[in-house]
Design a protein around this motif. Structure first.
Motif, mmCIF file in Angstrom:
data_model
loop_
_atom_site.group_PDB
_atom_site.id
_atom_site.type_symbol
_atom_site.label_atom_id
_atom_site.label_comp_id
_atom_site.label_asym_id
_atom_site.label_seq_id
_atom_site.Cartn_x
_atom_site.Cartn_y
_atom_site.Cartn_z
ATOM 1 N N LEU A 84 13.866 -9.411 2.272
ATOM 2 C CA LEU A 84 12.887 -9.621 1.245
ATOM 3 C C LEU A 84 12.434 -8.078 1.452
ATOM 4 O O LEU A 84 11.670 -7.510 2.315
ATOM 5 C CB LEU A 84 12.166 -10.627 1.501
ATOM 6 C CG LEU A 84 10.844 -10.478 0.485
ATOM 7 C CD1 LEU A 84 11.364 -10.754 -1.069
ATOM 8 C CD2 LEU A 84 9.646 -11.654 0.885
ATOM 9 N N ALA A 85 12.468 -7.633 0.218
ATOM 10 C CA ALA A 85 11.566 -6.175 -0.287
ATOM 11 C C ALA A 85 10.519 -6.352 -1.130
ATOM 12 O O ALA A 85 10.585 -7.257 -1.956
ATOM 13 C CB ALA A 85 12.582 -5.157 -0.860
ATOM 14 N N GLY A 86 9.405 -6.157 -0.921
ATOM 15 C CA GLY A 86 8.277 -6.345 -1.715
ATOM 16 C C GLY A 86 7.028 -5.470 -1.308
ATOM 17 O O GLY A 86 6.790 -4.519 -0.466
ATOM 18 N N ASP A 87 5.715 -6.120 -1.786
ATOM 19 C CA ASP A 87 4.337 -5.451 -1.342
ATOM 20 C C ASP A 87 3.409 -6.773 -0.850
ATOM 21 O O ASP A 87 3.600 -7.791 -1.301
ATOM 22 C CB ASP A 87 3.812 -4.941 -2.397
ATOM 23 C CG ASP A 87 4.484 -3.651 -3.054
ATOM 24 O OD1 ASP A 87 4.411 -2.543 -2.655
ATOM 25 O OD2 ASP A 87 5.173 -3.713 -3.854
ATOM 26 N N SER A 88 2.572 -5.997 -0.135
ATOM 27 C CA SER A 88 1.544 -7.089 0.219
ATOM 28 C C SER A 88 0.279 -6.494 -0.347
ATOM 29 O O SER A 88 0.265 -5.767 -1.113
ATOM 30 C CB SER A 88 1.254 -7.257 1.711
ATOM 31 O OG SER A 88 0.460 -6.045 2.290
ATOM 32 N N ASN A 89 -1.092 -7.284 -0.125
ATOM 33 C CA ASN A 89 -2.228 -6.842 -0.615
ATOM 34 C C ASN A 89 -2.983 -5.944 0.480
ATOM 35 O O ASN A 89 -4.243 -5.914 0.208
ATOM 36 C CB ASN A 89 -3.173 -8.243 -0.915
ATOM 37 C CG ASN A 89 -3.449 -8.941 0.225
ATOM 38 O OD1 ASN A 89 -2.909 -8.615 1.238
ATOM 39 N ND2 ASN A 89 -4.436 -9.751 0.209
ATOM 40 N N GLY A 90 -2.182 -5.521 1.375
ATOM 41 C CA GLY A 90 -2.581 -4.441 2.098
ATOM 42 C C GLY A 90 -3.069 -3.111 1.635
ATOM 43 O O GLY A 90 -2.886 -3.171 0.346
ATOM 44 N N PRO A 91 -3.430 -2.227 2.493
ATOM 45 C CA PRO A 91 -3.756 -0.858 2.126
ATOM 46 C C PRO A 91 -2.527 -0.217 1.374
ATOM 47 O O PRO A 91 -1.347 -0.519 1.532
ATOM 48 C CB PRO A 91 -3.959 -0.120 3.415
ATOM 49 C CG PRO A 91 -4.263 -1.198 4.291
ATOM 50 C CD PRO A 91 -3.567 -2.210 3.928
ATOM 51 N N THR A 92 -2.743 0.346 0.130
ATOM 52 C CA THR A 92 -1.798 1.050 -0.748
ATOM 53 C C THR A 92 -0.855 1.932 0.058
ATOM 54 O O THR A 92 0.225 2.280 -0.571
ATOM 55 C CB THR A 92 -2.388 1.557 -1.750
ATOM 56 O OG1 THR A 92 -3.119 2.665 -1.702
ATOM 57 C CG2 THR A 92 -3.093 0.620 -2.672
ATOM 58 N N ASN A 93 -1.172 2.463 1.010
ATOM 59 C CA ASN A 93 -0.257 3.498 1.861
ATOM 60 C C ASN A 93 0.459 2.826 2.780
ATOM 61 O O ASN A 93 1.279 3.492 3.614
ATOM 62 C CB ASN A 93 -1.015 4.774 2.436
ATOM 63 C CG ASN A 93 -2.084 4.236 3.494
ATOM 64 O OD1 ASN A 93 -2.583 2.995 3.668
ATOM 65 N ND2 ASN A 93 -2.597 4.983 4.257
ATOM 66 N N ARG A 94 0.289 1.517 2.749
ATOM 67 C CA ARG A 94 0.967 0.666 3.946
ATOM 68 C C ARG A 94 1.584 -0.736 3.302
ATOM 69 O O ARG A 94 2.074 -1.565 4.077
ATOM 70 C CB ARG A 94 0.004 0.330 5.023
ATOM 71 C CG ARG A 94 -0.298 1.421 5.803
ATOM 72 C CD ARG A 94 0.673 1.859 6.780
ATOM 73 N NE ARG A 94 0.802 0.829 8.330
ATOM 74 C CZ ARG A 94 2.080 0.867 8.753
ATOM 75 N NH1 ARG A 94 2.875 1.644 8.726
ATOM 76 N NH2 ARG A 94 2.028 -0.072 9.801
ATOM 77 N N ASP A 95 1.618 -0.818 2.117
ATOM 78 C CA ASP A 95 1.696 -2.213 1.624
ATOM 79 C C ASP A 95 3.330 -2.424 1.289
ATOM 80 O O ASP A 95 3.666 -3.548 1.207
ATOM 81 C CB ASP A 95 0.997 -2.367 0.194
ATOM 82 C CG ASP A 95 1.345 -1.615 -1.036
ATOM 83 O OD1 ASP A 95 1.896 -0.489 -0.573
ATOM 84 O OD2 ASP A 95 0.762 -1.999 -1.943
ATOM 85 N N ALA A 96 3.889 -1.434 1.127
ATOM 86 C CA ALA A 96 5.622 -1.772 0.986
ATOM 87 C C ALA A 96 6.162 -2.380 2.110
ATOM 88 O O ALA A 96 5.845 -1.683 3.231
ATOM 89 C CB ALA A 96 6.182 -0.548 0.196
ATOM 90 N N PHE A 97 7.097 -3.086 2.140
ATOM 91 C CA PHE A 97 7.876 -3.648 3.250
ATOM 92 C C PHE A 97 9.104 -4.191 3.052
ATOM 93 O O PHE A 97 9.729 -4.157 1.971
ATOM 94 C CB PHE A 97 7.008 -4.813 3.776
ATOM 95 C CG PHE A 97 7.043 -5.884 2.832
ATOM 96 C CD1 PHE A 97 7.959 -6.865 2.796
ATOM 97 C CD2 PHE A 97 5.669 -6.414 2.149
ATOM 98 C CE1 PHE A 97 8.162 -8.091 1.826
ATOM 99 C CE2 PHE A 97 5.898 -7.386 1.146
ATOM 100 C CZ PHE A 97 7.262 -8.198 1.222
#
Length: 318
Positions: A185-198
């Motif tokens: 799964l590729a996506g985003d979290s609600n974390g810091p914008t410079n660390r949110d993609a995963f």
């Protein structure tokens, strides 16, 4: 019939079987090695009183079964009311049966009109399906859901878990699944914008924006562009990092995505004719979840990329 155009996504099965989505006599359609399978204004298979409005992102299993997202309307020529995920019989045959459709209930909530993502994937053996959904929750903060084999395994607004403590799932961009039911799964979290993609394996985030993989920084702003997992449990994934630097990695074990090596990146030289000499420098790796299923990793260890490269001042593609 007169065929014209076609989407960038196609499906290929064993023995030369194929499916793609051209216009047939001016109408959006599905065309296979056997000919016409589905066309706009046809009666929507398995949906009484509904008619096909489009067919998009076709895929094909090795046995020739077609998997595709279609739209449906209440009248021929009418506006699209919802989406349906179809699967045909082997060898692009009948019947064509719905698997999921708008209005179906998932955890007691209906799938929205555009709720079935084009970024779905079915395993080669046809036994596993992964697809991001948008549910009619009334809030864009909680409507995303990851549906895997009939279960929601991640929900927008809910905690990611130990691999991203204190962060919630926020967006699901792309997916992949193999014959064993193991998934990416590729996506985003609600974390810091410079660390949110995963990029996650079976729901555990293993590589994220800002990490260092095989000596290559995934510098922000970064995002996943494509990922693939083969039936031997290996993975390939492509990131877009700061300055539009594209970087492709291979992991021999998809359960350990951080232990990967670089396969290709912008600035790499490529040998296209096997003479051990450079034929050009990579300018772009084109895969993106918005236009294709992404990179393909075969079980014979072949990896397929679509690239552009500079060959002596001339821009070419391969």
């Amino acid at each position: 019939p007169v065929l014209s155009g076609g989407e960038s996504s196609i499906g290929i099965g064993n023995g030369g079987a194929f499916v793609y989505s051209p216009n047939v006599d001016g109408e959006d359609a599905l065309w296979t090695h056997r000919g016409l399978l589905l066309r706009r204004d046809d009666v929507a298979p398995g949906l009484p009183g509904q008619f096909v409005t489009f067919s998009s992102r076709p895929g094909m299993l090795p046995d020739g079964s077609v998997v595709v997202i279609s739209g449906f309307a209440a009248a021929a020529g009418g506006a699209t009311l919802g989406r349906v995920l179809y699967r045909s019989a082997p060898n692009a045959g009948l019947p064509i049966q719905p698997i999921l459709k708008s209005g179906d209930l998932v955890e007691g909530v209906a799938i929205g009109a555009i709720g079935i993502s084009f970024n779905y994937q079915m395993s080669d053996n046809g036994q596993h399906l992964i697809v991001p959904l948008l549910l009619d929750t009334g809030s864009t903060a909680t409507d995303g859901a990851l549906w895997v084999n009939g279960q929601v395994l991640a929900r927008e607004g809910s905690p990611v878990g130990a691999s991203m403590p204190g962060e919630n799932w926020e967006g699901f961009a792309g997916v992949a699944i193999n014959n064993a039911g193991n998934w990416l799964l590729a996506g985003d979290s609600n974390g810091p914008t410079n660390r949110d993609a995963f990029l996650a394996y079976r729901g555990t985030v293993q590589v994220r924006e800002g990490d260092l993989v095989s000596g290559e920084p995934l510098s922000a702003p970064a995002a996943m562009r494509a990922a693939s997992i083969d039936n031997r449990g290996r993975a390939v994934y492509v990131w877009n990092t700061a300055g539009n630097a594209r970087k492709a990695f291979f992991a021999a074990d998809a359960s350990n995505l951080a232990d990967a090596r670089v396969l290709l990146k912008t600035g790499s030289t490529v040998d296209l004719n096997g003479d051990c000499r450079s034929d050009g420098t990579v300018i772009d790796i084109f895969h993106t979840y918005t236009s294709t299923f992404g990179v393909s990793l075969a079980e014979d260890e072949s990896v397929y990329f679509h690239i552009s490269f500079d060959s002596g001042g001339t821009l070419r593609q391969a």
